[in-house]
Design a protein around this motif. Sequence first.
Motif, PDB file in Angstrom:
ATOM      1  N   PRO A 160     -14.713  12.247  -8.576  1.00 18.16           N
ATOM      2  CA  PRO A 160     -14.280  11.770  -7.261  1.00 18.16           C
ATOM      3  C   PRO A 160     -12.760  11.707  -7.160  1.00 18.16           C
ATOM      4  CG  PRO A 160     -15.139   9.962  -8.572  1.00 18.16           C
ATOM      5  CD  PRO A 160     -15.465  11.215  -9.322  1.00 18.16           C
ATOM      6  N   THR A 161     -12.263  11.692  -5.948  1.00 20.87           N
ATOM      7  CA  THR A 161     -10.830  11.688  -5.706  1.00 20.87           C
ATOM      8  C   THR A 161     -10.514  10.795  -4.515  1.00 20.87           C
ATOM      9  OG1 THR A 161      -8.911  13.079  -5.153  1.00 20.87           O
ATOM     10  CG2 THR A 161     -11.032  13.736  -4.235  1.00 20.87           C
ATOM     11  N   ASN A 162      -9.276  10.329  -4.421  1.00 22.53           N
ATOM     12  CA  ASN A 162      -8.850   9.587  -3.232  1.00 22.53           C
ATOM     13  C   ASN A 162      -8.002  10.458  -2.311  1.00 22.53           C
ATOM     14  OD1 ASN A 162      -6.536   9.714  -4.824  1.00 22.53           O
ATOM     15  ND2 ASN A 162      -5.895   7.617  -4.386  1.00 22.53           N
ATOM     16  N   GLU A 173      -9.525  16.111   2.117  1.00 22.00           N
ATOM     17  CA  GLU A 173     -10.263  17.346   1.870  1.00 22.00           C
ATOM     18  C   GLU A 173      -9.319  18.490   1.502  1.00 22.00           C
ATOM     19  OE1 GLU A 173     -13.487  20.267   4.163  1.00 22.00           O
ATOM     20  OE2 GLU A 173     -12.682  18.473   5.139  1.00 22.00           O
ATOM     21  N   GLY A 174      -9.735  19.255   0.505  1.00 16.20           N
ATOM     22  CA  GLY A 174      -8.950  20.394   0.057  1.00 16.20           C
ATOM     23  C   GLY A 174      -8.137  20.140  -1.189  1.00 16.20           C
ATOM     24  N   ALA A 175      -8.153  18.894  -1.685  1.00 15.48           N
ATOM     25  CA  ALA A 175      -7.388  18.556  -2.888  1.00 15.48           C
ATOM     26  C   ALA A 175      -8.273  17.787  -3.860  1.00 15.48           C
ATOM     27  CB  ALA A 175      -6.154  17.731  -2.537  1.00 15.48           C
ATOM     28  N   VAL A 176      -7.960  17.902  -5.148  1.00 16.82           N
ATOM     29  CA  VAL A 176      -8.656  17.175  -6.201  1.00 16.82           C
ATOM     30  C   VAL A 176      -7.617  16.488  -7.074  1.00 16.82           C
ATOM     31  CG1 VAL A 176     -10.690  18.669  -6.235  1.00 16.82           C
ATOM     32  CG2 VAL A 176      -8.720  19.247  -7.655  1.00 16.82           C
ATOM     33  N   GLY A 177      -8.089  15.611  -7.968  1.00 21.91           N
ATOM     34  CA  GLY A 177      -7.186  14.820  -8.791  1.00 21.91           C
ATOM     35  C   GLY A 177      -7.125  13.400  -8.263  1.00 21.91           C
ATOM     36  N   PHE A 178      -5.996  12.722  -8.512  1.00 25.72           N
ATOM     37  CA  PHE A 178      -5.890  11.336  -8.062  1.00 25.72           C
ATOM     38  C   PHE A 178      -4.427  10.936  -7.939  1.00 25.72           C
ATOM     39  CE2 PHE A 178      -6.572   6.803  -7.820  1.00 25.72           C
ATOM     40  CZ  PHE A 178      -7.826   6.711  -7.206  1.00 25.72           C
ATOM     41  N   PHE A 179      -4.148  10.127  -6.923  1.00 24.14           N
ATOM     42  CA  PHE A 179      -2.848   9.490  -6.748  1.00 24.14           C
ATOM     43  C   PHE A 179      -3.042   8.002  -6.988  1.00 24.14           C
ATOM     44  CE2 PHE A 179      -0.073   7.133  -3.715  1.00 24.14           C
ATOM     45  CZ  PHE A 179       1.132   7.343  -4.372  1.00 24.14           C
ATOM     46  N   VAL A 213       0.862  -1.180   0.000  1.00 17.39           N
ATOM     47  CA  VAL A 213       0.000   0.000   0.000  1.00 17.39           C
ATOM     48  C   VAL A 213       0.897   1.228   0.000  1.00 17.39           C
ATOM     49  CG1 VAL A 213      -1.762   1.301   1.242  1.00 17.39           C
ATOM     50  CG2 VAL A 213      -1.856  -1.192   1.202  1.00 17.39           C
ATOM     51  N   TYR A 214       0.634   2.132  -0.936  1.00 14.85           N
ATOM     52  CA  TYR A 214       1.451   3.338  -1.061  1.00 14.85           C
ATOM     53  C   TYR A 214       0.614   4.561  -0.716  1.00 14.85           C
ATOM     54  CZ  TYR A 214       4.883   0.367  -3.263  1.00 14.85           C
ATOM     55  OH  TYR A 214       5.802  -0.626  -3.491  1.00 14.85           O
ATOM     56  N   ALA A 215       1.229   5.460   0.033  1.00 15.57           N
ATOM     57  CA  ALA A 215       0.548   6.683   0.451  1.00 15.57           C
ATOM     58  C   ALA A 215       1.338   7.887  -0.043  1.00 15.57           C
ATOM     59  CB  ALA A 215       0.404   6.728   1.969  1.00 15.57           C
ATOM     60  N   LEU A 216       0.609   8.939  -0.350  1.00 15.01           N
ATOM     61  CA  LEU A 216       1.204  10.213  -0.745  1.00 15.01           C
ATOM     62  C   LEU A 216       0.872  11.230   0.336  1.00 15.01           C
ATOM     63  CD1 LEU A 216       2.614  11.913  -3.031  1.00 15.01           C
ATOM     64  CD2 LEU A 216       0.300  12.500  -3.791  1.00 15.01           C
ATOM     65  N   TYR A 261      -2.180  17.113   3.085  1.00 21.29           N
ATOM     66  CA  TYR A 261      -3.045  16.327   2.204  1.00 21.29           C
ATOM     67  C   TYR A 261      -2.522  14.886   2.179  1.00 21.29           C
ATOM     68  CZ  TYR A 261      -3.929  21.118   0.650  1.00 21.29           C
ATOM     69  OH  TYR A 261      -4.204  22.462   0.627  1.00 21.29           O
ATOM     70  N   PHE A 262      -3.448  13.957   1.969  1.00 12.31           N
ATOM     71  CA  PHE A 262      -3.088  12.551   2.070  1.00 12.31           C
ATOM     72  C   PHE A 262      -3.898  11.741   1.061  1.00 12.31           C
ATOM     73  CE2 PHE A 262      -3.886   8.300   3.790  1.00 12.31           C
ATOM     74  CZ  PHE A 262      -2.598   7.863   4.075  1.00 12.31           C
ATOM     75  N   ALA A 263      -3.270  10.724   0.474  1.00 12.90           N
ATOM     76  CA  ALA A 263      -3.967   9.793  -0.420  1.00 12.90           C
ATOM     77  C   ALA A 263      -3.235   8.462  -0.396  1.00 12.90           C
ATOM     78  CB  ALA A 263      -4.025  10.326  -1.843  1.00 12.90           C
ATOM     79  N   GLN A 264      -3.936   7.391  -0.765  1.00 11.01           N
ATOM     80  CA  GLN A 264      -3.266   6.092  -0.849  1.00 11.01           C
ATOM     81  C   GLN A 264      -3.920   5.227  -1.921  1.00 11.01           C
ATOM     82  OE1 GLN A 264      -3.652   4.332   3.084  1.00 11.01           O
ATOM     83  NE2 GLN A 264      -5.463   3.180   2.470  1.00 11.01           N
TER      84      GLN A 264
END
Length: 264
Positions: A240-242, A245-251, A102-105, A114-117
């Motif tokens: 939709p995004t992963n 809150e406060g960010a759009v797009g996708f990782f 599992v990779y997180a940004l 901001y956080f995504a995985q």
Amino acid sequence: MRTFRLFALLYLLTSCEEKFDAPVPSEDTGLLVVEGVLTNERKRHLVKLSLPYPTQNAQSQPATGALVYVIEDSTVLSALTEFPSGSGNYYTQVGRAVAGKVYALFIEYKGREYFAQDSPAPVQPLQRLQYTASREGYTLALNPTGQDPNYIEHTINWQNTGACVAGEPCEGKVIFYDLKTIDVNEIYKPDKEAFFFPKQTTVFRKKYSVSPAYKIFLRSMLSETEWRGGVFDVQRENVPTNLSEGAVGFFAVCSVVQDSTLIE
């Protein structure tokens, strides 16, 4: 009488057009736009950070000076470096994403975090390249295979052939999305102009796996772009995004297989 009614209808439709030059209001949403894809290719991977367009047809502004990290499971894998400075393009160290991880940004920008995985899905092998010939040249054909969602990026190059004319582009890119969905707006999407290329062209292919969350993002993105304008359209809404809150797009994190084909 029927012909007269048809002309009358056409007259009404065309005579009601009127130019309207009202200013389009802009709003500073404070959103951060994130574009990033990690793969199993051993290279420096790019995460692009930018700000929403302030007005229509404007240029995107880079989000510069951010702190960006990639985390594998619970270990900080890489601190990304912005290059060139001020570009909003952040690169990892040389490395590759591994299946089953599992990779997180993690991003820190102007006092906000901001956080995504995402996790890479397996990718199925590429099948034989499908293309057709005509008087205009060769053109690629989509041949859906397998059961897993994917997309294939085709980089097409004929720079080293006699058909390449100086001063004209001798390369191009075509992407086929095969998300394994049944969407009426995809079936009846607007026609796209065919991309033709000559003999002795080399086609480089990359097939990307798509995680369940990435599939939802791509399907929504295509509904708002390539599939829009056909007979059946969907109601406009935010993609939709992963990201938090406060960010759009996708990782996204994808598995990739690739090959090349010479069109003889």
